[in-house]
Write an enzyme that holds these catalytic residues in place. Structure first.
Site, PDB file in Angstrom:
ATOM      1  N   SER A   1       0.806  -1.221   0.000  1.00 15.17           N
ATOM      2  CA  SER A   1       0.000   0.000   0.000  1.00 15.17           C
ATOM      3  C   SER A   1       0.839   1.270   0.000  1.00 15.17           C
ATOM      4  CB  SER A   1      -0.952   0.018   1.205  1.00 15.17           C
ATOM      5  OG  SER A   1      -0.233   0.191   2.418  1.00 15.17           O
TER       6      SER A   1
ATOM      7  N   LYS B   1       0.580   4.601   6.806  1.00 18.53           N
ATOM      8  CA  LYS B   1       0.089   5.480   5.745  1.00 18.53           C
ATOM      9  C   LYS B   1       0.796   6.828   5.866  1.00 18.53           C
ATOM     10  CE  LYS B   1      -3.001   2.319   4.728  1.00 18.53           C
ATOM     11  NZ  LYS B   1      -2.788   1.423   3.561  1.00 18.53           N
TER      12      LYS B   1
END
Length: 239
Positions: free
Chosen positions: A84, A134
């Site tokens: 990701s 993230k």
């Protein structure tokens, strides 16, 4: 004066300045130490051994305690299990996550943060020990939107050279509430992030990824980019 025949010669002791030969002294045969001495020696050796073991144990306990304190409050290693954050972080990368700076100031835009899944992710079946990683995109009070393959902050598009590809989806404008941030993966089209499940509470953040120590070929500091916005007029959002 002559010595009569048959008399023994005069002793050297009668001569002036004569040195009498030293008698030969026989060395005593070695003998075993008494049983009591052997017992004392064994006791001393045993006491010394256990003293060393206690000291080693104390050193080990202190080292473990320091490692635990450092892991809980200062920094800890983490690895990347998914793609990701490609291309910035690859699957299998090992990172150092520091935990001190956010005690002094809030997360900055562009920081890569590791966090415990918020309530909305736990409701989807994720457990509290499944940490996510993230990038912070929106801060409290900012409006975030995904439109025309770009992320827009307060009506202006971000310049993001670090992403894998432009986002292939649209997201309506949302305003980040106090005590929260908006986070996204650099691999925008393959990231379970705030555009899917909403805002991240700052209290869920474990720390900031600052250093990659493995693989050696990519060893080095992880720099936070300057997330500047372009000079494009806000009216472009309506196109």
């Amino acid at each position: 004066m002559t010595t009569p025949p048959g008399d023994p010669p005069a002793s050297n002791a009668s001569l002036p300045n004569a040195i009498e030969p030293s008698p030969t002294v026989a060395s005593p045969e070695p003998s075993e130490a008494p049983a009591g001495d052997r017992s004392d020696l064994e006791t001393q050796r045993s006491a010394s051994f256990w003293k060393t073991q206690r000291e080693n144990g104390l050193v080990l306990a202190i080292a473990l305690a320091l490692a635990l304190v450092i892991r809980l409050f200062v920094a800890e290693p983490r690895y990347i299990p998914s793609d990701s954050m490609v291309p910035t972080l690859q699957v299998g990368d090992r990172l150092v996550v520091e935990k001190v700076s956010y005690r002094l100031h809030p997360p900055a835009q562009g920081d890569i943060v590791v966090f415990d899944p918020p309530t909305q992710l736990q409701q989807l079946g994720y457990t509290t020990d499944q940490a996510f990683i993230k990038r912070v995109i929106g801060q409290p009070g900012q409006t975030v939107q995904v439109h025309l393959g770009k992320v827009w902050i307060d009506g202006k598009p971000l310049t993001e050279p670090y992403i894998a590809e432009p986002p292939g989806y649209e997201m309506r404008a949302v305003t980040v509430p106090p005590g929260h941030v908006f986070v996204m993966g650099d691999n925008r089209n393959n990231s379970n992030d705030s555009h899917v499940w909403g805002f991240l509470p700052v209290e869920n953040i474990i720390g900031r990824a600052i250093f990659r120590f493995y693989p050696i070929a990519r060893f080095g500091r992880i720099e936070a980019p300057d997330l500047s916005v372009s000079a494009l007029h806000p009216a472009a959002l309506s196109k």
